[in-house]
Design an enzyme around this catalytic site. Structure first.
Site, short mmCIF file in Angstrom:
data_model
loop_
_atom_site.label_atom_id
_atom_site.label_comp_id
_atom_site.label_asym_id
_atom_site.label_seq_id
_atom_site.Cartn_x
_atom_site.Cartn_y
_atom_site.Cartn_z
N HIS A 252 24.49 11.88 -11.44
CA HIS A 252 24.47 13.11 -10.63
C HIS A 252 23.05 13.51 -10.27
O HIS A 252 22.59 14.60 -10.58
CB HIS A 252 25.18 14.24 -11.37
CG HIS A 252 26.65 14.00 -11.47
ND1 HIS A 252 27.27 13.67 -12.66
CD2 HIS A 252 27.61 13.99 -10.53
CE1 HIS A 252 28.56 13.49 -12.42
NE2 HIS A 252 28.79 13.67 -11.15
N ASN A 253 22.37 12.62 -9.55
CA ASN A 253 20.97 12.85 -9.18
C ASN A 253 20.88 13.13 -7.67
O ASN A 253 21.90 13.23 -7.00
CB ASN A 253 20.15 11.62 -9.56
CG ASN A 253 20.85 10.34 -9.17
OD1 ASN A 253 21.44 10.27 -8.09
ND2 ASN A 253 20.82 9.33 -10.02
N PHE A 254 19.66 13.22 -7.17
CA PHE A 254 19.48 13.56 -5.76
C PHE A 254 20.08 12.50 -4.84
O PHE A 254 20.57 12.80 -3.76
CB PHE A 254 17.99 13.78 -5.45
CG PHE A 254 17.72 14.14 -4.01
CD1 PHE A 254 18.26 15.29 -3.46
CD2 PHE A 254 16.95 13.32 -3.20
CE1 PHE A 254 18.04 15.62 -2.13
CE2 PHE A 254 16.72 13.65 -1.87
CZ PHE A 254 17.26 14.80 -1.34
N ASP A 293 26.18 19.40 -6.72
CA ASP A 293 25.92 19.00 -8.12
C ASP A 293 24.55 19.46 -8.61
O ASP A 293 23.99 18.86 -9.53
CB ASP A 293 26.03 17.48 -8.27
CG ASP A 293 27.45 17.04 -8.58
OD1 ASP A 293 28.19 17.83 -9.19
OD2 ASP A 293 27.82 15.91 -8.20
N ASP A 387 32.73 13.34 -2.26
CA ASP A 387 32.15 13.34 -3.60
C ASP A 387 32.49 12.06 -4.36
O ASP A 387 31.69 11.54 -5.12
CB ASP A 387 32.66 14.57 -4.37
CG ASP A 387 31.90 14.79 -5.67
OD1 ASP A 387 30.77 14.26 -5.79
OD2 ASP A 387 32.42 15.49 -6.55
N TYR A 409 29.05 8.02 -18.74
CA TYR A 409 30.16 8.24 -19.69
C TYR A 409 29.72 7.89 -21.11
O TYR A 409 29.98 8.64 -22.05
CB TYR A 409 31.35 7.36 -19.33
CG TYR A 409 32.12 7.81 -18.11
CD1 TYR A 409 31.91 9.06 -17.53
CD2 TYR A 409 33.09 6.97 -17.52
CE1 TYR A 409 32.62 9.47 -16.42
CE2 TYR A 409 33.80 7.38 -16.42
CZ TYR A 409 33.56 8.62 -15.87
OH TYR A 409 34.27 9.01 -14.77
N ALA A 437 38.30 0.80 -15.63
CA ALA A 437 37.90 2.15 -15.20
C ALA A 437 38.21 2.35 -13.72
O ALA A 437 38.70 3.40 -13.31
CB ALA A 437 36.41 2.35 -15.44
ZN LIG Z 1 29.25 15.00 -7.15
#
Ligand SMILES: [Zn+2]
Length: 501
Positions: A252-254, A293, A387, A409, A437
């Protein structure tokens, strides 16, 4: 008279008597322009000056500064004249906040160091545990490279931070530089501009500064800058603020923020949303995507709630992360469309996936673009699609993100285990593989959602839905190989055990 290459700047001198017009070429250096401004304002050459717009905001003195009109004069202020107490106080405040910012950055660097050290230790442990399998080593190498890149781009971000004051090379003292955040202006090629409009845009090879320029371009291109009467400099400053408030974590970065925003921009074009929705709606969609985020710590809501983190307590266990992303967004955003953006950001909490998709399914067959409730629901589904759209990309682009996701995770499940918290099976290092997954997620979450959107926008089938089906098949093949390998190992173990007896 106005050559393409030249700029006219209208300014008043500090005595407010004589407005002067200054013409300079884009190829002038900031020093040249300062000198021009000094002489046009009857100030001795080489006087340290700063320039403010009619609202009192500092204007960067450099060739890219915005041209103004005789009705919006810039004011040139020699620094020696800043004895007037309020202005002096402002200066002090600015310098103080700048120092505070430097400090907080220094702390962030320490935080980053600790994070990198921890992750290196973890990676080393994995190499050991997993018996130095070649594939794993390759993966670790990739992870390390990613970390390093992230650090590099982070460092660049720091150099180009929106500093009001900076240590200049020549002055050797703290001198006001400019208020205008600067990241090198990339002239996007026509090819990039066309590619940017498509969901197939290759998001991997862009540096932070390029991603910022692309985001800036999207806001201009969609007409949002005009519609919301945004100052282009404010937009730049705001985007930099956004980038600074995304943390360094595996997923969840830039870059994820950029991916989601670019996918939104791509869908707007692919689905002709400009003809179906208002500019306000488009602004809400883009801004929610950019902010969705912000300041994500890398640990999900279940962790926040189980570990009784400060965030969970603050938001009474209701979507703590998504609520936090909103709060951070509005510390750096002031628009009249807050509530609409909040609704969209909260919709990205996967705990609400079923509820939101069901509600959309009920509307889609008789969809009405003039019905506000319908449109809001569509916007919620669109941001959800963007997303979690990674699997829409070609496998070679999408697969490294799966590694990042699993890494995230495992970081959480390791932390949960060490803190004695329950571990979700889908995050368990021993139970999850890449194919297992992804197969479930693509089959039961992604395809049903995108196929529902397809009812409204059939054009997404070829470009978005088919790649999802291909990706599902790809992972099913991988799983078959994995299963065969496990089966083979089992048989080998049995026969080995048999021999020993
Ligand atoms: Zn997101």
């Amino acid at each position: 008279m106005y050559k393409n290459d030249d700029k006219y700047i209208h300014n008043t001198d500090n005595t407010l008597i004589c407005p002067a017009q200054v013409l300079f070429s884009r190829h002038c250096s900031p020093c040249d322009i300062k000198e021009l401004l000094c002489s046009s304002s009857n100030i001795p050459r080489n006087t340290a000056i700063l320039m403010v717009d009619p609202e009192g905001a500092l204007v960067s003195i450099d060739p890219t500064m915005p041209t103004n009109t005789p009705n919006s004069l810039y004011k040139v202020i020699p620094l020696s004249l800043l004895n007037i107490s309020t202005e002096k106080e402002d200066m002090f405040q600015n310098v103080l906040s700048q120092v505070a910012e430097q400090f907080s950055r220094a702390f962030r660097i320490n935080e980053l160091k600790t994070e990198v050290t921890n992750r290196l230790a973890m990676l080393e442990k994995r190499v050991e545990l997993e018996g130095l399998k070649v594939v794993e080593i390759e993966k670790c190498k990739n992870d390390l490279k990613k970390l390093r890149d992230e650090m590099m781009s982070r460092a660049e971000g720091r150099v180009n931070c929106p500093c009001k004051y900076n240590f200049s090379d020549d002055g050797k003292k703290l001198t006001p530089r400019c208020d205008v955040p600067s990241y090198p202006k990339y002239t996007l090629s026509q090819e990039t501009i066309e590619a940017l409009k498509k969901p197939t845009f290759d998001v991997c090879h862009w540096e932070h500064n390029e991603m910022l320029s692309c985001l800036e371009y999207m806001y201009h291109d969609l007409g949002l800058v005009k519609e919301f009467n945004m100052n282009p400099i404010t937009l730049k400053r705001w985007l930099l603020g956004i980038q600074e408030n995304y943390r360094i974590n595996p997923f969840h970065n830039f870059r994820h923020c950029f991916c989601v925003s670019q996918m939104m921009y791509g869908m707007i074009h692919l689905c002709n949303l400009q003809e179906k929705l208002t500019l306000t709606d488009l602004g809400i969609l883009m801004t929610a995507a950019v902010c969705h985020d912000l300041d994500h710590s890398g640990y999900n809501n279940t962790y926040q709630i189980n570990a009784r983190t400060e965030l969970a307590v603050r938001y009474n266990d209701i979507s703590p992360l998504e609520n936090h992303h909103c709060t951070v967004a509005f510390q750096i955003l002031s628009l009249s469309i807050r509530q609409a953006i909040i609704t969209l950001i909260l919709a990205t909490d996967m705990a609400r996936h079923g509820e939101i998709l069901d509600s959309f399914k009920h509307k889609v067959d008789n969809f009405d673009f003039t019905n506000e409730e319908h449109v809001t629901c569509l916007k919620m589904v669109l941001i959800k699609c963007c997303d979690i759209s990674n699997e829409v990309w070609p496998t070679e682009v999408a697969e490294p993100w799966v590694d990042c996701l699993l890494e995230k995770y495992f970081m959480q499940s390791d932390k949960e285990e060490s803190e004695g918290l329950p571990v979700a099976p889908f995050m368990d290092r021993d139970k999850v593989t890449k194919p297992t997954a992804q197969i479930g997620f693509i089959k039961f979450v992604l395809i049903p959602m995108f196929e529902t959107v397809m009812k409204l926008f059939p054009q997404i089938e070829e470009i978005m839905v088919q790649p999802l089906r291909d990706s599902r098949d790809h992972y099913e093949e991988l799983k078959q190989i994995d299963d065969a390998m496990t089966e083979k190992k089992k048989t080998e173990n049995i026969s080995l055990g048999g021999k020993k007896k």
